[in-house]
Write a protein that holds these residues in place. Structure first.
Motif, PDB file in Angstrom:
ATOM      1  N   MET A 274       7.040  -3.526  -0.884  1.00 32.21           N
ATOM      2  CA  MET A 274       5.620  -3.507  -0.541  1.00 32.21           C
ATOM      3  C   MET A 274       4.855  -4.237  -1.633  1.00 32.21           C
ATOM      4  O   MET A 274       4.999  -3.931  -2.810  1.00 32.21           O
ATOM      5  N   HIS A 275       4.061  -5.242  -1.257  1.00 33.93           N
ATOM      6  CA  HIS A 275       3.333  -6.060  -2.221  1.00 33.93           C
ATOM      7  C   HIS A 275       2.100  -5.283  -2.707  1.00 33.93           C
ATOM      8  O   HIS A 275       1.011  -5.401  -2.155  1.00 33.93           O
ATOM      9  N   THR A 276       2.293  -4.531  -3.756  1.00 30.17           N
ATOM     10  CA  THR A 276       1.328  -3.542  -4.210  1.00 30.17           C
ATOM     11  C   THR A 276       0.007  -4.173  -4.643  1.00 30.17           C
ATOM     12  O   THR A 276      -0.010  -5.036  -5.533  1.00 30.17           O
ATOM     13  N   PHE A 277      -1.077  -3.727  -4.023  1.00 28.72           N
ATOM     14  CA  PHE A 277      -2.440  -4.210  -4.301  1.00 28.72           C
ATOM     15  C   PHE A 277      -2.580  -5.717  -4.096  1.00 28.72           C
ATOM     16  O   PHE A 277      -3.510  -6.345  -4.602  1.00 28.72           O
ATOM     17  N   GLY A 278      -1.633  -6.311  -3.345  1.00 26.41           N
ATOM     18  CA  GLY A 278      -1.673  -7.741  -3.078  1.00 26.41           C
ATOM     19  C   GLY A 278      -0.890  -8.590  -4.047  1.00 26.41           C
ATOM     20  O   GLY A 278      -0.865  -9.814  -3.920  1.00 26.41           O
ATOM     21  N   HIS A 279      -0.216  -7.979  -5.026  1.00 29.26           N
ATOM     22  CA  HIS A 279       0.583  -8.737  -5.992  1.00 29.26           C
ATOM     23  C   HIS A 279       1.998  -8.934  -5.434  1.00 29.26           C
ATOM     24  O   HIS A 279       2.725  -7.959  -5.212  1.00 29.26           O
ATOM     25  N   PRO A 280       2.417 -10.174  -5.200  1.00 31.81           N
ATOM     26  CA  PRO A 280       3.718 -10.417  -4.567  1.00 31.81           C
ATOM     27  C   PRO A 280       4.899  -9.909  -5.385  1.00 31.81           C
ATOM     28  O   PRO A 280       4.928 -10.018  -6.613  1.00 31.81           O
ATOM     29  N   ALA A 281       5.870  -9.361  -4.671  1.00 31.30           N
ATOM     30  CA  ALA A 281       7.124  -8.923  -5.287  1.00 31.30           C
ATOM     31  C   ALA A 281       7.926 -10.135  -5.751  1.00 31.30           C
ATOM     32  O   ALA A 281       7.616 -11.288  -5.422  1.00 31.30           O
ATOM     33  N   GLU A 282       8.980  -9.866  -6.510  1.00 27.65           N
ATOM     34  CA  GLU A 282       9.886 -10.918  -6.991  1.00 27.65           C
ATOM     35  C   GLU A 282      10.856 -11.271  -5.860  1.00 27.65           C
ATOM     36  O   GLU A 282      11.999 -10.849  -5.826  1.00 27.65           O
ATOM     37  N   LEU A 283      10.371 -12.100  -4.947  1.00 24.15           N
ATOM     38  CA  LEU A 283      11.047 -12.271  -3.667  1.00 24.15           C
ATOM     39  C   LEU A 283      12.343 -13.056  -3.748  1.00 24.15           C
ATOM     40  O   LEU A 283      13.314 -12.718  -3.053  1.00 24.15           O
ATOM     41  N   ASP A 284      12.404 -14.094  -4.546  1.00 19.50           N
ATOM     42  CA  ASP A 284      13.666 -14.843  -4.648  1.00 19.50           C
ATOM     43  C   ASP A 284      14.801 -13.924  -5.083  1.00 19.50           C
ATOM     44  O   ASP A 284      15.910 -13.972  -4.522  1.00 19.50           O
ATOM     45  N   GLU A 285      14.526 -13.120  -6.080  1.00 20.82           N
ATOM     46  CA  GLU A 285      15.553 -12.204  -6.595  1.00 20.82           C
ATOM     47  C   GLU A 285      15.907 -11.134  -5.560  1.00 20.82           C
ATOM     48  O   GLU A 285      17.092 -10.776  -5.412  1.00 20.82           O
ATOM     49  N   LEU A 286      14.916 -10.626  -4.836  1.00 25.39           N
ATOM     50  CA  LEU A 286      15.181  -9.627  -3.804  1.00 25.39           C
ATOM     51  C   LEU A 286      15.981 -10.230  -2.654  1.00 25.39           C
ATOM     52  O   LEU A 286      16.901  -9.597  -2.123  1.00 25.39           O
ATOM     53  N   VAL A 287      15.646 -11.461  -2.273  1.00 24.24           N
ATOM     54  CA  VAL A 287      16.411 -12.145  -1.226  1.00 24.24           C
ATOM     55  C   VAL A 287      17.868 -12.306  -1.653  1.00 24.24           C
ATOM     56  O   VAL A 287      18.797 -12.092  -0.859  1.00 24.24           O
ATOM     57  N   ALA A 288      18.081 -12.656  -2.912  1.00 26.48           N
ATOM     58  CA  ALA A 288      19.447 -12.840  -3.419  1.00 26.48           C
ATOM     59  C   ALA A 288      20.233 -11.537  -3.379  1.00 26.48           C
ATOM     60  O   ALA A 288      21.414 -11.519  -2.982  1.00 26.48           O
ATOM     61  N   VAL A 289      19.611 -10.443  -3.779  1.00 25.09           N
ATOM     62  CA  VAL A 289      20.300  -9.147  -3.759  1.00 25.09           C
ATOM     63  C   VAL A 289      20.618  -8.749  -2.321  1.00 25.09           C
ATOM     64  O   VAL A 289      21.729  -8.283  -2.020  1.00 25.09           O
ATOM     65  N   CYS A 290      19.668  -8.932  -1.416  1.00 24.34           N
ATOM     66  CA  CYS A 290      19.898  -8.571  -0.013  1.00 24.34           C
ATOM     67  C   CYS A 290      21.014  -9.409   0.593  1.00 24.34           C
ATOM     68  O   CYS A 290      21.852  -8.900   1.355  1.00 24.34           O
ATOM     69  N   SER A 291      21.054 -10.688   0.256  1.00 21.01           N
ATOM     70  CA  SER A 291      22.123 -11.552   0.758  1.00 21.01           C
ATOM     71  C   SER A 291      23.478 -11.103   0.210  1.00 21.01           C
ATOM     72  O   SER A 291      24.474 -11.058   0.941  1.00 21.01           O
ATOM     73  N   LYS A 292      23.507 -10.753  -1.057  1.00 22.89           N
ATOM     74  CA  LYS A 292      24.753 -10.292  -1.688  1.00 22.89           C
ATOM     75  C   LYS A 292      25.296  -9.048  -1.002  1.00 22.89           C
ATOM     76  O   LYS A 292      26.517  -8.901  -0.835  1.00 22.89           O
ATOM     77  N   TRP A 293      24.392  -8.154  -0.591  1.00 23.78           N
ATOM     78  CA  TRP A 293      24.804  -6.864  -0.044  1.00 23.78           C
ATOM     79  C   TRP A 293      24.738  -6.809   1.485  1.00 23.78           C
ATOM     80  O   TRP A 293      24.950  -5.752   2.068  1.00 23.78           O
ATOM     81  N   ASN A 294      24.421  -7.921   2.125  1.00 27.97           N
ATOM     82  CA  ASN A 294      24.403  -7.993   3.592  1.00 27.97           C
ATOM     83  C   ASN A 294      23.378  -7.025   4.179  1.00 27.97           C
ATOM     84  O   ASN A 294      23.663  -6.236   5.082  1.00 27.97           O
ATOM     85  N   ILE A 295      22.151  -7.113   3.636  1.00 30.41           N
ATOM     86  CA  ILE A 295      21.037  -6.266   4.078  1.00 30.41           C
ATOM     87  C   ILE A 295      19.872  -7.181   4.430  1.00 30.41           C
ATOM     88  O   ILE A 295      19.617  -8.179   3.765  1.00 30.41           O
ATOM     89  N   VAL A 296      19.129  -6.830   5.474  1.00 30.40           N
ATOM     90  CA  VAL A 296      17.980  -7.621   5.887  1.00 30.40           C
ATOM     91  C   VAL A 296      16.753  -7.243   5.056  1.00 30.40           C
ATOM     92  O   VAL A 296      16.573  -6.077   4.699  1.00 30.40           O
ATOM     93  N   LEU A 297      15.917  -8.230   4.738  1.00 35.70           N
ATOM     94  CA  LEU A 297      14.687  -7.998   3.973  1.00 35.70           C
ATOM     95  C   LEU A 297      13.495  -8.047   4.922  1.00 35.70           C
ATOM     96  O   LEU A 297      13.292  -9.035   5.632  1.00 35.70           O
ATOM     97  N   VAL A 298      12.703  -6.978   4.920  1.00 37.73           N
ATOM     98  CA  VAL A 298      11.467  -6.895   5.707  1.00 37.73           C
ATOM     99  C   VAL A 298      10.333  -6.624   4.733  1.00 37.73           C
ATOM    100  O   VAL A 298      10.383  -5.655   3.971  1.00 37.73           O
ATOM    101  N   GLU A 299       9.301  -7.466   4.742  1.00 37.10           N
ATOM    102  CA  GLU A 299       8.207  -7.327   3.790  1.00 37.10           C
ATOM    103  C   GLU A 299       7.079  -6.450   4.341  1.00 37.10           C
ATOM    104  O   GLU A 299       6.550  -6.726   5.417  1.00 37.10           O
ATOM    105  N   ASP A 300       6.728  -5.421   3.597  1.00 37.95           N
ATOM    106  CA  ASP A 300       5.497  -4.688   3.873  1.00 37.95           C
ATOM    107  C   ASP A 300       4.384  -5.435   3.146  1.00 37.95           C
ATOM    108  O   ASP A 300       4.120  -5.205   1.963  1.00 37.95           O
ATOM    109  N   ALA A 301       3.745  -6.342   3.879  1.00 37.97           N
ATOM    110  CA  ALA A 301       2.685  -7.189   3.319  1.00 37.97           C
ATOM    111  C   ALA A 301       1.305  -6.676   3.713  1.00 37.97           C
ATOM    112  O   ALA A 301       0.341  -7.445   3.749  1.00 37.97           O
TER     113      ALA A 301
END
Length: 382
Positions: free
Chosen positions: A159-186
């Protein structure tokens, strides 16, 4: 310090009246478009403003397909459904979030797993995520599963808290490594960008909110952002009761949701989109004034990460300790200047207290130190 903060905020807003945390501002064609909708009689889920609102959002965010919904929780629910989350699945998210994030999971029959946030973004920490999965999960070609009961971990929801974006590249990489889908609470981040890309467009799907306190409002409302146009078309189908188009027959080809945004609300949204760039400009100017004010104090103003451009939906300050936080909250609110602490962490709520969780040291520290400050855009005198 409390008296100085109150004086500073009252000087910004040039009023001795009550100052809300974030009030809606209607500065353009809102009345005109809503009146047009009423006069047309198309006030429900059929009407031109719904499609116009979706097209405006696609153009603004750069997403392949935007699908309007009745509120942000419905948008997140639909996004998770389209991402393949099933009843009894686990979904990893942050404990430091608004309850709607976890309510959407509950309504699906899924259960949250809470992982810590980053001090850089206030959003889900990719290092904490990878560490939790390494200790508690395994993955194979079928997906990712929890070691304790072999239940599937089907999604990660930052969840992008108060409008500040999460570290998305790193989160995408972790999700890809673990075979999990990423859904953004924007929900809070319309107008925020991660390395030039709008939030909600980097995960498989994203969800926006247009509640009355958001950066633009439709009264109530939300939007699903879909990276893939085919997925977007099916999302629109499912959120409109899965009705197959026909001149007069009612045929529905799968279970669906009645989540379509009414035309009346969409008319408001179209007008708000026209003034959104000015809202964003003024909110950045307001954030800069807060940053300057707190620069030489014990308080630390929360700024956008280096990699991001934030919408500064809610301005926030880190207090030196819990005692100063509580004093500032008490004095400002007693003086008619609305401030608030961050949400109570989700694992402290009775319905989520037994959820799996990792170490939450950063989340707990932020909970004890952070205050939100008045952040309404166009009340600012420029």
């Amino acid at each position: 310090m409390s008296a100085e903060v109150i004086s500073f905020i009252r000087d910004i807003y040039r009023t001795n009246e009550f100052i809300p945390l974030h009030a809606p501002t209607f500065a353009g064609n809102e009345l005109k478009y809503v009146t047009e909708t009423i006069q047309s009689t198309f006030v429900s889920s059929v009407g031109k403003f719904v499609d116009d609102f979706e097209r405006k959002m696609e153009a603004f965010t750069g997403t392949a397909k935007a699908v309007a919904t009745v509120n942000g929780t419905a948008a997140l629910h639909a996004a998770l459904y389209m991402a393949g989350v099933k009843a009894s699945d686990y979904v990893i998210t942050q404990a430091l979030t608004f309850v709607a994030t976890c309510n959407a999971l509950h309504h699906m029959g899924a259960q949250p797993i809470f992982v810590d946030v980053s001090k850089v973004s206030l959003s889900l920490c990719p290092v904490a995520l990878d560490n939790y999965l390494t200790e508690n999960a395994f993955s194979n070609e079928s997906g990712c599963f929890h070691k304790t009961d072999h239940r599937r971990i089907s999604a990660v929801v930052p969840m992008h808290t108060f409008g500040h974006p999460a570290e998305l590249d790193e989160l995408v990489a972790v999700c890809s490594k673990w075979n999990i889908v990423l859904v953004e609470d924007a929900a809070e981040s319309l107008g925020s960008y991660y390395k030039g890309k709008h939030t909600g467009t980097i995960g498989e799907l994203g969800a926006l909110s247009f509640n009355g306190n958001k950066i633009i409002t439709t009264g109530g409302g939300g939007m699903v952002l879909c990276r893939d146009s085919a997925l977007g078309a099916r999302t629109k189908h499912v959120t409109t009761t899965a009705k197959v188009p026909h001149p007069y027959e009612f045929f529905h080809d799968e279970p669906g949701f009645n989540y379509r945004l009414p035309n009346l609300n969409a008319a408001l949204g179209c007008a708000q989109m026209e003034v959104l760039p000015e809202f964003l400009k003024q909110k950045r100017q307001l954030a800069e004034r807060y940053k300057t004010f707190f620069a030489d104090t014990e308080f630390s103003f929360v700024v956008e990460p280096d990699y991001a451009q934030s919408n500064y939906w809610l301005n926030a300050v880190i207090c030196p300790d819990t005692e100063s936080r509580d004093l500032l909250l008490k004095v400002t609110n007693e003086s008619g200047v609305m401030t608030r602490p961050i949400w109570k962490l989700m694992h402290r709520l009775p319905m989520f207290q037994n959820a799996h969780r990792g170490e939450l040291a950063v989340s707990e520290w932020i909970e004890e130190h952070l205050i939100n400050l008045p952040s309404s855009p166009t009340q600012l005198v420029l």
